[in-house]
Design an enzyme around this catalytic site. Sequence first.
Site, PDB file in Angstrom:
ATOM      1  N   ARG A 163       1.520  -9.556   8.035  1.00 49.72           N
ATOM      2  CA  ARG A 163       2.786  -9.281   8.720  1.00 49.72           C
ATOM      3  C   ARG A 163       2.654  -8.357   9.921  1.00 49.72           C
ATOM      4  O   ARG A 163       3.629  -8.117  10.633  1.00 49.72           O
ATOM      5  CB  ARG A 163       3.793  -8.712   7.712  1.00 49.72           C
TER       6      ARG A 163
ATOM      7  N   PRO B  31       0.809  -1.215   0.000  1.00 48.02           N
ATOM      8  CA  PRO B  31       0.000   0.000   0.000  1.00 48.02           C
ATOM      9  C   PRO B  31       0.842   1.264   0.000  1.00 48.02           C
ATOM     10  O   PRO B  31       1.380   1.669   1.011  1.00 48.02           O
ATOM     11  CB  PRO B  31      -0.817  -0.091   1.279  1.00 48.02           C
ATOM     12  N   GLU B  32       0.924   1.876  -1.136  1.00 48.90           N
ATOM     13  CA  GLU B  32       1.460   3.220  -1.265  1.00 48.90           C
ATOM     14  C   GLU B  32       0.247   4.093  -1.558  1.00 48.90           C
ATOM     15  O   GLU B  32      -0.885   3.621  -1.484  1.00 48.90           O
ATOM     16  CB  GLU B  32       2.517   3.267  -2.382  1.00 48.90           C
TER      17      GLU B  32
ATOM     18  N   HIS C  58      -5.623 -13.988  10.375  1.00 45.49           N
ATOM     19  CA  HIS C  58      -4.956 -12.704  10.142  1.00 45.49           C
ATOM     20  C   HIS C  58      -5.906 -11.519  10.260  1.00 45.49           C
ATOM     21  O   HIS C  58      -5.510 -10.384  10.058  1.00 45.49           O
ATOM     22  CB  HIS C  58      -4.297 -12.694   8.770  1.00 45.49           C
TER      23      HIS C  58
ATOM     24  N   ARG D  31      16.381  -0.416   0.392  1.00 46.27           N
ATOM     25  CA  ARG D  31      15.345  -0.922  -0.503  1.00 46.27           C
ATOM     26  C   ARG D  31      15.948  -1.285  -1.851  1.00 46.27           C
ATOM     27  O   ARG D  31      16.785  -0.568  -2.389  1.00 46.27           O
ATOM     28  CB  ARG D  31      14.256   0.140  -0.721  1.00 46.27           C
TER      29      ARG D  31
ATOM     30  N   LYS E  28      -0.036   7.754   2.810  1.00 45.61           N
ATOM     31  CA  LYS E  28      -0.468   6.364   2.951  1.00 45.61           C
ATOM     32  C   LYS E  28      -1.418   6.176   4.124  1.00 45.61           C
ATOM     33  O   LYS E  28      -1.812   5.059   4.453  1.00 45.61           O
ATOM     34  CB  LYS E  28       0.762   5.466   3.162  1.00 45.61           C
TER      35      LYS E  28
ATOM     36  N   ARG F  25      19.954  18.032   0.093  1.00 44.74           N
ATOM     37  CA  ARG F  25      20.130  16.723   0.733  1.00 44.74           C
ATOM     38  C   ARG F  25      21.228  15.929   0.050  1.00 44.74           C
ATOM     39  O   ARG F  25      21.298  15.842  -1.160  1.00 44.74           O
ATOM     40  CB  ARG F  25      18.800  15.937   0.681  1.00 44.74           C
TER      41      ARG F  25
END
Length: 292
Positions: free
Chosen positions: A130, A2-3, A111, A282, A59, A173
């Site tokens: 999870r 889920p983004e 779950h 990632r 999100k 950055r």
Amino acid sequence: MPELPEVETVRRSLTEFVRGRTVTEVSVRDATVLRGQKIDDFREALLGQTLPEPRRHGKLMYFPFKDRSLIVHLGMTGQLTVRLTDRADTEFTRHQKTGLQRTLQHPPDKHTHISIGLDDGSVLHYRDIRKFGRVYSVPESQRDDIISRFKLGADPLESLFDIQYLWSGINKRRAPIKAVLLDQKFIAGLGNIYVDEALYKAGIRPGRGAYRVKKRESSALHVCIKQVLIKGIEAGGTTLRDFVSGVGESGYNQEGLQIYGRYGQECLGCGHQVQRSTYAGRTSSWCRVCQR
DNA sequence: ACCTCGACCTGGGCGC
DNA sequence: TGCGCCCAGGTCGAGG
């Protein structure tokens, strides 16, 4: 899973079934996703509340009541679905774009951690294999309060996220641009899939230091981020494994992914082998020819 | 302040 | 068929 596009898909698909419904029952089978909230407090706070249209920032999805909000973050494998009384537990429905599709409506299983019963007999189920997700009942109901509580940056589909916002956030950055785009305090809603897609579309390598991205490239990236997200929403989200909408339907954006997860295969743009690297922990797929 | 890494969880896929 | 290992979309806190 889920983004932003997936959460937006859940939000939209749930709206017609939950808006205006009153909570009559709350059961918690596994309190892990409550993150320390007392089960009784959680239940008492929800009972009798009338659900408004759910909202979303990045999100995060939330239901703003009068004096508090129910907040849901799906983590990696979270599913928020409504189980309807007038629908068989497994049946085929017509998906807007993909045609006939089997929906996942079933009784609670091991779950299914939280179930919220509504006054028409339907039930809102939170299921999460999870258990990286979280479900909160918080005193705030104003949207700004919630955003600041979770320290979220601009939602890329809202007006605050303009060309200047992106440029000023990346040009100082040192971290790889990939890591900066994943930072929810800067931009709320991007995850591994859509960052890889946006960087590929903008022709920028994920490992490049954010401060080395030129202003022109930043402007192109701004457009690409929005485009890949909107495309994802229109496709009903990306289903790689667990993602389903609020009524249990899979998305089909996975069929349109250009670069995510394609390492080792040929680049769709130039035919060279897609590279694989790790940034901010990632896995990233990128093309050394199409991305500079 | 910035950045990276490990921890939190369960299950699927693969090699042996 | 089973075991061990690696991998997975997210976030947080510790430590450099």
